[in-house]
Design an enzyme around this catalytic site. Sequence first.
Site, PDB file in Angstrom:
ATOM      1  N   GLY A  40      -7.772   5.558 -13.762  1.00 15.79           N
ATOM      2  CA  GLY A  40      -7.700   5.829 -12.327  1.00 15.79           C
ATOM      3  C   GLY A  40      -7.601   7.318 -12.059  1.00 15.79           C
ATOM      4  O   GLY A  40      -7.011   7.767 -11.077  1.00 15.79           O
ATOM      5  N   ARG A  84       2.414  -6.756  -3.236  1.00 17.17           N
ATOM      6  CA  ARG A  84       1.859  -6.283  -4.505  1.00 17.17           C
ATOM      7  C   ARG A  84       1.271  -7.440  -5.315  1.00 17.17           C
ATOM      8  O   ARG A  84       0.311  -7.286  -6.045  1.00 17.17           O
ATOM      9  CB  ARG A  84       2.925  -5.551  -5.309  1.00 17.17           C
ATOM     10  CG  ARG A  84       3.394  -4.262  -4.647  1.00 17.17           C
ATOM     11  CD  ARG A  84       4.470  -3.626  -5.488  1.00 17.17           C
ATOM     12  NE  ARG A  84       5.029  -2.412  -4.891  1.00 17.17           N
ATOM     13  CZ  ARG A  84       6.190  -2.378  -4.252  1.00 17.17           C
ATOM     14  NH1 ARG A  84       6.900  -3.464  -4.084  1.00 17.17           N
ATOM     15  NH2 ARG A  84       6.640  -1.241  -3.771  1.00 17.17           N
ATOM     16  N   HIS A 141       9.164  -4.306  -9.851  1.00 18.68           N
ATOM     17  CA  HIS A 141       8.783  -3.268  -8.879  1.00 18.68           C
ATOM     18  C   HIS A 141       8.168  -3.977  -7.670  1.00 18.68           C
ATOM     19  O   HIS A 141       6.952  -4.066  -7.519  1.00 18.68           O
ATOM     20  CB  HIS A 141       7.805  -2.280  -9.507  1.00 18.68           C
ATOM     21  CG  HIS A 141       7.258  -1.293  -8.519  1.00 18.68           C
ATOM     22  ND1 HIS A 141       8.038  -0.364  -7.875  1.00 18.68           N
ATOM     23  CD2 HIS A 141       6.009  -1.117  -8.028  1.00 18.68           C
ATOM     24  CE1 HIS A 141       7.296   0.333  -7.046  1.00 18.68           C
ATOM     25  NE2 HIS A 141       6.055  -0.096  -7.112  1.00 18.68           N
ATOM     26  N   ARG A 146      13.985   6.852  -5.627  1.00 18.06           N
ATOM     27  CA  ARG A 146      14.201   6.556  -4.202  1.00 18.06           C
ATOM     28  C   ARG A 146      15.664   6.203  -3.953  1.00 18.06           C
ATOM     29  O   ARG A 146      16.279   6.659  -2.977  1.00 18.06           O
ATOM     30  CB  ARG A 146      13.302   5.379  -3.784  1.00 18.06           C
ATOM     31  CG  ARG A 146      11.843   5.751  -3.662  1.00 18.06           C
ATOM     32  CD  ARG A 146      10.962   4.511  -3.530  1.00 18.06           C
ATOM     33  NE  ARG A 146       9.584   4.877  -3.208  1.00 18.06           N
ATOM     34  CZ  ARG A 146       8.549   4.064  -3.310  1.00 18.06           C
ATOM     35  NH1 ARG A 146       8.724   2.806  -3.717  1.00 18.06           N
ATOM     36  NH2 ARG A 146       7.329   4.477  -2.986  1.00 18.06           N
ATOM     37  N   ASP A 158      11.374   3.754  -7.948  1.00 21.45           N
ATOM     38  CA  ASP A 158      12.450   3.025  -7.266  1.00 21.45           C
ATOM     39  C   ASP A 158      13.802   3.663  -7.577  1.00 21.45           C
ATOM     40  O   ASP A 158      14.655   3.809  -6.701  1.00 21.45           O
ATOM     41  CB  ASP A 158      12.426   1.557  -7.703  1.00 21.45           C
ATOM     42  CG  ASP A 158      11.016   0.995  -7.605  1.00 21.45           C
ATOM     43  OD1 ASP A 158      10.460   1.022  -6.498  1.00 21.45           O
ATOM     44  OD2 ASP A 158      10.455   0.590  -8.637  1.00 21.45           O
ATOM     45  N   VAL A 198       1.465   1.924 -14.206  1.00 20.94           N
ATOM     46  CA  VAL A 198       1.797   2.317 -12.834  1.00 20.94           C
ATOM     47  C   VAL A 198       1.094   1.373 -11.849  1.00 20.94           C
ATOM     48  O   VAL A 198       1.643   1.002 -10.818  1.00 20.94           O
ATOM     49  CB  VAL A 198       1.365   3.780 -12.576  1.00 20.94           C
ATOM     50  CG1 VAL A 198       1.580   4.179 -11.122  1.00 20.94           C
ATOM     51  CG2 VAL A 198       2.123   4.730 -13.506  1.00 20.94           C
ATOM     52  N   GLY A 199      -0.133   0.982 -12.187  1.00 14.83           N
ATOM     53  CA  GLY A 199      -0.945   0.137 -11.294  1.00 14.83           C
ATOM     54  C   GLY A 199      -0.242  -1.181 -11.000  1.00 14.83           C
ATOM     55  O   GLY A 199       0.305  -1.814 -11.906  1.00 14.83           O
ATOM     56  N   ASN A 200      -0.247  -1.583  -9.759  1.00  9.69           N
ATOM     57  CA  ASN A 200       0.481  -2.795  -9.342  1.00  9.69           C
ATOM     58  C   ASN A 200      -0.309  -4.084  -9.514  1.00  9.69           C
ATOM     59  O   ASN A 200      -1.524  -4.052  -9.425  1.00  9.69           O
ATOM     60  CB  ASN A 200       0.877  -2.647  -7.869  1.00  9.69           C
ATOM     61  CG  ASN A 200       2.094  -1.789  -7.715  1.00  9.69           C
ATOM     62  OD1 ASN A 200       3.045  -1.929  -8.470  1.00  9.69           O
ATOM     63  ND2 ASN A 200       2.073  -0.889  -6.737  1.00  9.69           N
TER      64      ASN A 200
HETATM   65  N1  LIG Z   1       4.669   1.460  -9.922  1.00 10.45           N
HETATM   66  C1  LIG Z   1       4.775   2.246  -8.857  1.00 10.45           C
HETATM   67  O1  LIG Z   1       5.886   2.698  -8.533  1.00 10.45           O
HETATM   68  C2  LIG Z   1       3.570   2.628  -8.035  1.00 10.45           C
HETATM   69  C3  LIG Z   1       3.695   3.598  -7.042  1.00 10.45           C
HETATM   70  C4  LIG Z   1       2.567   3.946  -6.286  1.00 10.45           C
HETATM   71  C5  LIG Z   1       1.351   3.331  -6.524  1.00 10.45           C
HETATM   72  N2  LIG Z   1       1.274   2.376  -7.483  1.00 10.45           N
HETATM   73  C6  LIG Z   1       0.009   1.723  -7.807  1.00 10.45           C
HETATM   74  O2  LIG Z   1      -0.806   2.629  -8.551  1.00 10.45           O
HETATM   75  C7  LIG Z   1      -2.163   2.243  -8.461  1.00 10.45           C
HETATM   76  C8  LIG Z   1      -3.072   3.438  -8.159  1.00 10.45           C
HETATM   77  O3  LIG Z   1      -2.772   3.964  -6.899  1.00 10.45           O
HETATM   78  P1  LIG Z   1      -3.657   5.115  -6.243  1.00 10.45           P
HETATM   79  O4  LIG Z   1      -3.017   5.411  -4.959  1.00 10.45           O
HETATM   80  O5  LIG Z   1      -3.924   6.207  -7.212  1.00 10.45           O
HETATM   81  O6  LIG Z   1      -5.001   4.316  -5.959  1.00 10.45           O
HETATM   82  P2  LIG Z   1      -6.472   4.909  -5.688  1.00 10.45           P
HETATM   83  O7  LIG Z   1      -7.270   3.779  -5.145  1.00 10.45           O
HETATM   84  O8  LIG Z   1      -6.419   6.198  -4.966  1.00 10.45           O
HETATM   85  O9  LIG Z   1      -6.966   5.225  -7.145  1.00 10.45           O
HETATM   86  C9  LIG Z   1      -7.127   4.225  -8.086  1.00 10.45           C
HETATM   87  C10 LIG Z   1      -8.251   4.673  -8.972  1.00 10.45           C
HETATM   88  O10 LIG Z   1      -8.303   3.768 -10.058  1.00 10.45           O
HETATM   89  C11 LIG Z   1      -9.664   3.558 -10.343  1.00 10.45           C
HETATM   90  N3  LIG Z   1      -9.743   2.319 -11.085  1.00 10.45           N
HETATM   91  C12 LIG Z   1      -9.725   1.058 -10.592  1.00 10.45           C
HETATM   92  N4  LIG Z   1      -9.877   0.186 -11.592  1.00 10.45           N
HETATM   93  C13 LIG Z   1      -9.980   0.907 -12.726  1.00 10.45           C
HETATM   94  C14 LIG Z   1     -10.185   0.571 -14.083  1.00 10.45           C
HETATM   95  N5  LIG Z   1     -10.314  -0.707 -14.454  1.00 10.45           N
HETATM   96  N6  LIG Z   1     -10.249   1.557 -14.994  1.00 10.45           N
HETATM   97  C15 LIG Z   1     -10.142   2.845 -14.619  1.00 10.45           C
HETATM   98  N7  LIG Z   1      -9.976   3.235 -13.333  1.00 10.45           N
HETATM   99  C16 LIG Z   1      -9.883   2.268 -12.415  1.00 10.45           C
HETATM  100  C17 LIG Z   1     -10.362   3.556  -9.008  1.00 10.45           C
HETATM  101  O11 LIG Z   1     -11.745   3.826  -9.146  1.00 10.45           O
HETATM  102  C18 LIG Z   1      -9.619   4.646  -8.285  1.00 10.45           C
HETATM  103  O12 LIG Z   1     -10.232   5.913  -8.457  1.00 10.45           O
HETATM  104  C19 LIG Z   1      -2.189   1.147  -7.387  1.00 10.45           C
HETATM  105  O13 LIG Z   1      -2.148  -0.100  -8.049  1.00 10.45           O
HETATM  106  C20 LIG Z   1      -0.886   1.354  -6.648  1.00 10.45           C
HETATM  107  O14 LIG Z   1      -0.443   0.177  -6.021  1.00 10.45           O
HETATM  108  C21 LIG Z   1       2.350   2.030  -8.244  1.00 10.45           C
HETATM  109  O1  LIG Z   2       4.148  -0.197  -2.475  1.00  8.53           O
HETATM  110  C1  LIG Z   2       3.055  -0.022  -2.988  1.00  8.53           C
HETATM  111  O2  LIG Z   2       2.124  -0.832  -2.966  1.00  8.53           O
HETATM  112  C2  LIG Z   2       2.809   1.275  -3.694  1.00  8.53           C
HETATM  113  C3  LIG Z   2       3.884   1.519  -4.673  1.00  8.53           C
HETATM  114  O3  LIG Z   2       4.153   0.418  -5.455  1.00  8.53           O
HETATM  115  C4  LIG Z   2       5.127   2.050  -4.049  1.00  8.53           C
HETATM  116  O4  LIG Z   2       6.194   1.514  -4.334  1.00  8.53           O
HETATM  117  O5  LIG Z   2       5.054   3.050  -3.304  1.00  8.53           O
END
Ligand SMILES: NC(=O)c1ccc[n+]([C@@H]2O[C@H](COP(=O)([O-])OP(=O)(O)OC[C@H]3O[C@@H](n4cnc5c(N)ncnc54)[C@H](O)[C@@H]3O)[C@@H](O)[C@H]2O)c1
Ligand SMILES: O=C(O)C[C@H](O)C(=O)O
Length: 328
Positions: A11, A100, A189, A164, A161, A131-133
């Site tokens: 990503g 999520r 999460h 925060r 979290d 990180v991805g949800n």
């Molecule tokens: N755990 C946490 O605390 C937390 C916090 C914030 C965001 N997130 C999650 O993080 C993730 C990314 O958020 P973002 O804001 O950067 O999203 P975004 O959409 O801006 O970027 C995600 C990127 O991932 C790419 N992508 C999608 N599938 C892919 C794959 N299979 N392989 C490689 N790249 C891939 C997309 O093309 C995109 O560029 C989301 O799932 C979001 O919910 C988690």
């Molecule tokens: O809440 C979301 O979907 C994004 C991320 O998990 C967050 O906690 O900010």
Amino acid sequence: MKKPVRVAVTGAAGQIGYSLLFRIASGEMLGKDQPVILQLVEVPFEKPQQALKGVMMELEDCAFPLLAGMEGFDNPQAGFKDADIALLVGARPRGPGMERKDLLLENAKIFTEQGKALNDVASRDVKVLVVGNPANTNAYIAMKSAPDLPAKNFTAMLRLDHNRALSQLAAKSGKPVADIEKLVVWGNHSPTMYPDYRFATVGGASLKDLIGDEAWNRDTFIPKVGKRGAAIIEARGLSSAASAANAAIDHIRDWVLGSNGKWVTMGIPSDGSYGIPEGVIYGFPVVTQNGEYSMVRDLPIDEYSRTMMDKTLAELEEERAGVAHLLG
Ligand SMILES: NC(=O)c1ccc[n+]([C@@H]2O[C@H](COP(=O)([O-])OP(=O)(O)OC[C@H]3O[C@@H](n4cnc5c(N)ncnc54)[C@H](O)[C@@H]3O)[C@@H](O)[C@H]2O)c1
Ligand SMILES: O=C(O)C[C@H](O)C(=O)O
């Protein structure tokens, strides 16, 4: 000069990627004396690949002395080769009104494929942060798809979290963030997470006694931390990015370089402690040293905490059941 560490990031052209990569390359994650090689993975479509090229051009333009190399990829089998650290950020983020877990099945396929790729080509010691949800369940899927790698190397991000919660506690108590220790965020999460400051101290004194407001804890603090992600989405129209990248850096930095005796929260595979079934990726308090984390054990769990910890566990079990058919 130290040997460069290979850091794979999926990503990489997304919004978290944009807040993350420059800090990794500047040495904020692994230390100001540690060269890194970035292995940047994006989906194999023109637009994200084009955007990734642009990000790499900007990284180049920073002339980071610690950036020993970088390469862009359109698949994890190539992108994870020999990776020492894998930050699995790429996934579909949720929009307004979505939970999520609505993303579960869509993302399950991604993390099955990425777990397999890590299993096939990454360093045998690779440290994985999802990180991805939905982060906990995605980490679980990747772990289960990588049977040749140690399960303990798969973690999910609860550090955002944790951070925060720290800020809310600092504001409520009037104490500096840096003075607050022994906080934990248990579980998933998701809004069911249980931020718990029963053990927290400020300068050795009990933070709970200092705050002395159980109604605030239950009715304001816990829901506020749990729903903070949604509040950010509501305000920005996009999910948190800079704070998420910051938490990812904190998570890996502490895992690799040590937390100096401080408790931090990591989503890790349970070993059965605290009544959480083995293998479930759950937020636990850990301390880290010499590249390893160890769970803080034997904390007393009162009735309210048990209920909260079981509730977030039940959600994780439900998510796990929802993807069981994909894991063979
Ligand atoms: N755990 C946490 O605390 C937390 C916090 C914030 C965001 N997130 C999650 O993080 C993730 C990314 O958020 P973002 O804001 O950067 O999203 P975004 O959409 O801006 O970027 C995600 C990127 O991932 C790419 N992508 C999608 N599938 C892919 C794959 N299979 N392989 C490689 N790249 C891939 C997309 O093309 C995109 O560029 C989301 O799932 C979001 O919910 C988690
Ligand atoms: O809440 C979301 O979907 C994004 C991320 O998990 C967050 O906690 O900010």
